[in-house]
Write an enzyme that holds these catalytic residues in place. Structure first.
Site, PDB file in Angstrom:
ATOM      1  N   ILE A   8     -42.934 -29.391 -18.625  1.00 18.10           N
ATOM      2  CA  ILE A   8     -41.953 -29.910 -19.596  1.00 18.10           C
ATOM      3  C   ILE A   8     -40.568 -29.675 -19.011  1.00 18.10           C
ATOM      4  O   ILE A   8     -40.138 -28.520 -18.835  1.00 18.10           O
ATOM      5  CB  ILE A   8     -42.064 -29.196 -20.968  1.00 18.10           C
ATOM      6  CG1 ILE A   8     -43.516 -29.218 -21.460  1.00 18.10           C
ATOM      7  CG2 ILE A   8     -41.135 -29.870 -21.992  1.00 18.10           C
ATOM      8  CD1 ILE A   8     -43.792 -28.259 -22.600  1.00 18.10           C
ATOM      9  N   THR A   9     -39.861 -30.754 -18.682  1.00 18.97           N
ATOM     10  CA  THR A   9     -38.505 -30.573 -18.149  1.00 18.97           C
ATOM     11  C   THR A   9     -37.541 -30.320 -19.314  1.00 18.97           C
ATOM     12  O   THR A   9     -37.752 -30.793 -20.433  1.00 18.97           O
ATOM     13  CB  THR A   9     -38.048 -31.800 -17.328  1.00 18.97           C
ATOM     14  OG1 THR A   9     -37.909 -32.932 -18.192  1.00 18.97           O
ATOM     15  CG2 THR A   9     -39.031 -32.132 -16.210  1.00 18.97           C
ATOM     16  N   GLY A  10     -36.503 -29.546 -19.040  1.00 16.27           N
ATOM     17  CA  GLY A  10     -35.501 -29.252 -20.078  1.00 16.27           C
ATOM     18  C   GLY A  10     -36.103 -28.498 -21.252  1.00 16.27           C
ATOM     19  O   GLY A  10     -35.783 -28.773 -22.401  1.00 16.27           O
ATOM     20  N   ASN A  12     -35.817 -25.228 -22.026  1.00 11.24           N
ATOM     21  CA  ASN A  12     -35.147 -24.012 -22.501  1.00 11.24           C
ATOM     22  C   ASN A  12     -34.402 -24.251 -23.812  1.00 11.24           C
ATOM     23  O   ASN A  12     -33.837 -23.328 -24.384  1.00 11.24           O
ATOM     24  CB  ASN A  12     -34.173 -23.463 -21.447  1.00 11.24           C
ATOM     25  CG  ASN A  12     -33.070 -24.453 -21.118  1.00 11.24           C
ATOM     26  OD1 ASN A  12     -33.330 -25.472 -20.511  1.00 11.24           O
ATOM     27  ND2 ASN A  12     -31.856 -24.170 -21.535  1.00 11.24           N
ATOM     28  N   SER A  13     -34.381 -25.488 -24.280  1.00 10.97           N
ATOM     29  CA  SER A  13     -33.512 -25.815 -25.418  1.00 10.97           C
ATOM     30  C   SER A  13     -34.109 -26.956 -26.231  1.00 10.97           C
ATOM     31  O   SER A  13     -34.927 -27.735 -25.728  1.00 10.97           O
ATOM     32  CB  SER A  13     -32.147 -26.227 -24.840  1.00 10.97           C
ATOM     33  OG  SER A  13     -31.331 -26.828 -25.816  1.00 10.97           O
ATOM     34  N   GLY A  14     -33.698 -27.054 -27.503  1.00  7.57           N
ATOM     35  CA  GLY A  14     -33.953 -28.224 -28.340  1.00  7.57           C
ATOM     36  C   GLY A  14     -35.391 -28.706 -28.391  1.00  7.57           C
ATOM     37  O   GLY A  14     -36.342 -27.930 -28.584  1.00  7.57           O
ATOM     38  N   TYR A 172     -25.318 -43.590 -20.979  1.00  3.90           N
ATOM     39  CA  TYR A 172     -26.505 -42.869 -21.493  1.00  3.90           C
ATOM     40  C   TYR A 172     -27.516 -43.867 -22.061  1.00  3.90           C
ATOM     41  O   TYR A 172     -28.714 -43.789 -21.756  1.00  3.90           O
ATOM     42  CB  TYR A 172     -26.058 -41.878 -22.572  1.00  3.90           C
ATOM     43  CG  TYR A 172     -27.177 -41.181 -23.331  1.00  3.90           C
ATOM     44  CD1 TYR A 172     -27.802 -40.041 -22.816  1.00  3.90           C
ATOM     45  CD2 TYR A 172     -27.591 -41.636 -24.588  1.00  3.90           C
ATOM     46  CE1 TYR A 172     -28.817 -39.392 -23.528  1.00  3.90           C
ATOM     47  CE2 TYR A 172     -28.594 -40.998 -25.299  1.00  3.90           C
ATOM     48  CZ  TYR A 172     -29.197 -39.872 -24.762  1.00  3.90           C
ATOM     49  OH  TYR A 172     -30.201 -39.229 -25.480  1.00  3.90           O
TER      50      TYR A 172
HETATM   51  N1  LIG Z   1     -31.174 -34.775 -30.107  1.00  6.55           N
HETATM   52  C1  LIG Z   1     -31.312 -36.070 -30.387  1.00  6.55           C
HETATM   53  O1  LIG Z   1     -30.874 -36.548 -31.463  1.00  6.55           O
HETATM   54  C2  LIG Z   1     -32.010 -36.971 -29.426  1.00  6.55           C
HETATM   55  C3  LIG Z   1     -32.218 -38.314 -29.817  1.00  6.55           C
HETATM   56  C4  LIG Z   1     -32.859 -39.165 -28.927  1.00  6.55           C
HETATM   57  C5  LIG Z   1     -33.278 -38.697 -27.697  1.00  6.55           C
HETATM   58  N2  LIG Z   1     -33.056 -37.392 -27.332  1.00  6.55           N
HETATM   59  C6  LIG Z   1     -33.552 -36.958 -26.005  1.00  6.55           C
HETATM   60  O2  LIG Z   1     -34.370 -35.814 -26.179  1.00  6.55           O
HETATM   61  C7  LIG Z   1     -34.403 -35.078 -24.951  1.00  6.55           C
HETATM   62  C8  LIG Z   1     -34.191 -33.597 -25.226  1.00  6.55           C
HETATM   63  O3  LIG Z   1     -32.833 -33.410 -25.607  1.00  6.55           O
HETATM   64  P1  LIG Z   1     -32.401 -32.425 -26.779  1.00  6.55           P
HETATM   65  O4  LIG Z   1     -31.919 -33.261 -27.907  1.00  6.55           O
HETATM   66  O5  LIG Z   1     -33.450 -31.414 -27.013  1.00  6.55           O
HETATM   67  O6  LIG Z   1     -31.085 -31.778 -26.143  1.00  6.55           O
HETATM   68  P2  LIG Z   1     -30.791 -30.326 -25.520  1.00  6.55           P
HETATM   69  O7  LIG Z   1     -31.020 -29.273 -26.538  1.00  6.55           O
HETATM   70  O8  LIG Z   1     -29.430 -30.431 -24.922  1.00  6.55           O
HETATM   71  O9  LIG Z   1     -31.882 -30.214 -24.388  1.00  6.55           O
HETATM   72  C9  LIG Z   1     -31.764 -30.935 -23.199  1.00  6.55           C
HETATM   73  C10 LIG Z   1     -32.473 -30.178 -22.093  1.00  6.55           C
HETATM   74  O10 LIG Z   1     -32.291 -30.904 -20.870  1.00  6.55           O
HETATM   75  C11 LIG Z   1     -31.818 -30.004 -19.900  1.00  6.55           C
HETATM   76  N3  LIG Z   1     -31.005 -30.644 -18.856  1.00  6.55           N
HETATM   77  C12 LIG Z   1     -29.833 -31.311 -18.995  1.00  6.55           C
HETATM   78  N4  LIG Z   1     -29.368 -31.673 -17.796  1.00  6.55           N
HETATM   79  C13 LIG Z   1     -30.265 -31.221 -16.877  1.00  6.55           C
HETATM   80  C14 LIG Z   1     -30.341 -31.260 -15.472  1.00  6.55           C
HETATM   81  N5  LIG Z   1     -29.382 -31.824 -14.715  1.00  6.55           N
HETATM   82  N6  LIG Z   1     -31.402 -30.691 -14.858  1.00  6.55           N
HETATM   83  C15 LIG Z   1     -32.367 -30.086 -15.580  1.00  6.55           C
HETATM   84  N7  LIG Z   1     -32.352 -29.993 -16.915  1.00  6.55           N
HETATM   85  C16 LIG Z   1     -31.309 -30.560 -17.556  1.00  6.55           C
HETATM   86  C17 LIG Z   1     -30.970 -29.017 -20.675  1.00  6.55           C
HETATM   87  O11 LIG Z   1     -30.743 -27.852 -19.896  1.00  6.55           O
HETATM   88  P3  LIG Z   1     -29.433 -26.912 -20.169  1.00  6.55           P
HETATM   89  O12 LIG Z   1     -29.753 -26.113 -21.390  1.00  6.55           O
HETATM   90  O13 LIG Z   1     -29.369 -26.119 -18.922  1.00  6.55           O
HETATM   91  O14 LIG Z   1     -28.270 -27.834 -20.374  1.00  6.55           O
HETATM   92  C18 LIG Z   1     -31.873 -28.793 -21.870  1.00  6.55           C
HETATM   93  O15 LIG Z   1     -32.897 -27.893 -21.558  1.00  6.55           O
HETATM   94  C19 LIG Z   1     -33.328 -35.705 -24.064  1.00  6.55           C
HETATM   95  O16 LIG Z   1     -33.935 -36.577 -23.137  1.00  6.55           O
HETATM   96  C20 LIG Z   1     -32.476 -36.500 -25.044  1.00  6.55           C
HETATM   97  O17 LIG Z   1     -31.827 -37.566 -24.409  1.00  6.55           O
HETATM   98  C21 LIG Z   1     -32.452 -36.536 -28.177  1.00  6.55           C
END
Ligand SMILES: NC(=O)c1ccc[n+]([C@@H]2O[C@H](COP(=O)([O-])OP(=O)(O)OC[C@H]3O[C@@H](n4cnc5c(N)ncnc54)[C@H](OP(=O)(O)O)[C@@H]3O)[C@@H](O)[C@H]2O)c1
Length: 294
Positions: A8-10, A12-14, A172
């Site tokens: 699972i990439t990313g 550590n968060s969300g 994006y």
């Molecule tokens: N939240 C929403 O409403 C929403 C809606 C539609 C789609 N999404 C998608 O859902 C996915 C998860 O996002 P999230 O909402 O959970 O946001 P998030 O909490 O910011 O999590 C994003 C994750 O991606 C990692 N990441 C960012 N840049 C990276 C890089 N260069 N290399 C490796 N890891 C990287 C972040 O690491 P760091 O902690 O180190 O930054 C974090 O672990 C994303 O693809 C996002 O586009 C989210």
């Protein structure tokens, strides 16, 4: 999910972290792929404590760096001889146009090019581990996206998330549309291989997304909309479902939201553009035809 290895990439968060918790609760072996050792280790400990599953490993990879992805894939293959689930979850949004040291625009690199290359580098392992699954986390914002093959990196026409206008789609949104198109093209190429690939839209979710966008106004905007957002656990439900459910074990090339198959935006189904985008991406990554995915 016992005995199944899930990247699972990313995570550590969300949404990624909640996906890791969901799959760890089912007994899966989790490989958290994160870019920061400290943030990753903190999350890893929380996941182990919360689930009681100690098979949660941490590996480092910056998804905006193609050399980091290649290095990570080599290290992963040294440690593991199988891969059951690859979840391309990491994502980020940037307000100002920034270019990586390898010359790639950041929205494009993290949200599309990185997942494309990571999948490519791990595909032989996924095939030899079949049946196996690839899950790409896109966004409902893909519907605003445009794929301009002559300007994939928004050199001529950049818009960050806060500058949305109908004539200039945010980079994006463009990248999330490309990720959808990649999913559909890959599904066709993988027919009969035992490897499925699907894309999902998690919905509007309270996470750290937007925190590092480089714009105070988008950061404030993300804070203000918090009450309208679902929890990260809810946002992870479709990822967990696609990774684990028997109901979808043979489904491929589909889009999901709220654990249901849905239709994505019309532009995502343009097969001719999917193919041309694929070819252009391969050449940008220096993947010679004989090294190409299929
Ligand atoms: N939240 C929403 O409403 C929403 C809606 C539609 C789609 N999404 C998608 O859902 C996915 C998860 O996002 P999230 O909402 O959970 O946001 P998030 O909490 O910011 O999590 C994003 C994750 O991606 C990692 N990441 C960012 N840049 C990276 C890089 N260069 N290399 C490796 N890891 C990287 C972040 O690491 P760091 O902690 O180190 O930054 C974090 O672990 C994303 O693809 C996002 O586009 C989210």
């Amino acid at each position: 999910m016992k005995g199944r290895i899930c990247i699972i990439t990313g995570s550590n968060s969300g949404i990624g972290k909640e996906t890791a918790i969901g799959l760890a609760n089912m007994g899966a072996t989790i490989v958290m792929v994160v870019r920061d050792q400290l943030r990753g280790e903190k999350a890893r400990k929380e996941i182990v404590n919360q689930t009681g599953n100690s098979s949660v490993d941490l590996m480092i990879c910056d998804l905006s760096s193609m050399s980091s992805i290649r290095h990570f894939a080599e290290e992963f293959k040294k440690k593991h001889d199988r891969l059951d689930v690859l979840i391309n979850n990491a994502g980020a949004t940037f307000s100002k146009r920034e270019v990586t040291s390898e010359g790639f625009e950041r929205n494009f690199a993290v949200n599309y090019l990185g997942p494309f290359l990571l999948t490519h580098e791990l595909l032989s392992l996924l095939k030899s581990s079949a049946s196996s699954r690839i899950i790409n986390v896109s966004s409902g914002l893909a519907k605003n996206g445009k794929v301009d093959l002559d300007d994939l990196q928004s050199e001529k026409n950049y818009a960050g998330t806060k500058f949305y206008s109908p004539s200039r789609a945010p980079a994006y949104d463009n990248a999330k549309l490309m990720l959808m198109m990649f999913t559909y093209e890959l599904a066709r190429r993988l027919k009969g291989s035992g490897v499925t690939v699907n894309v999902l839209m998690p919905g509007f979710t309270a996470t750290n997304l937007g925190k590092n966008s480089g714009s105070l106004s988008s950061y404030i905007m993300f804070k203000m909309v918090r009450p309208m957002q679902q929890s990260a656990k809810k946002g992870a439900e479709t990822s967990v479902y696609l990774a684990s459910s028997d109901e979808v074990k043979d489904l491929t090339g589909k889009c999901f939201a709220k654990k249901k198959e849905v239709t994505s935006c019309p532009a995502s189904y343009d097969e001719d553009l999917q193919k041309r985008l694929w070819n252009k991406t391969e050449s940008m990554l220096g993947l010679a035809p004989d090294r190409s995915m299929l």
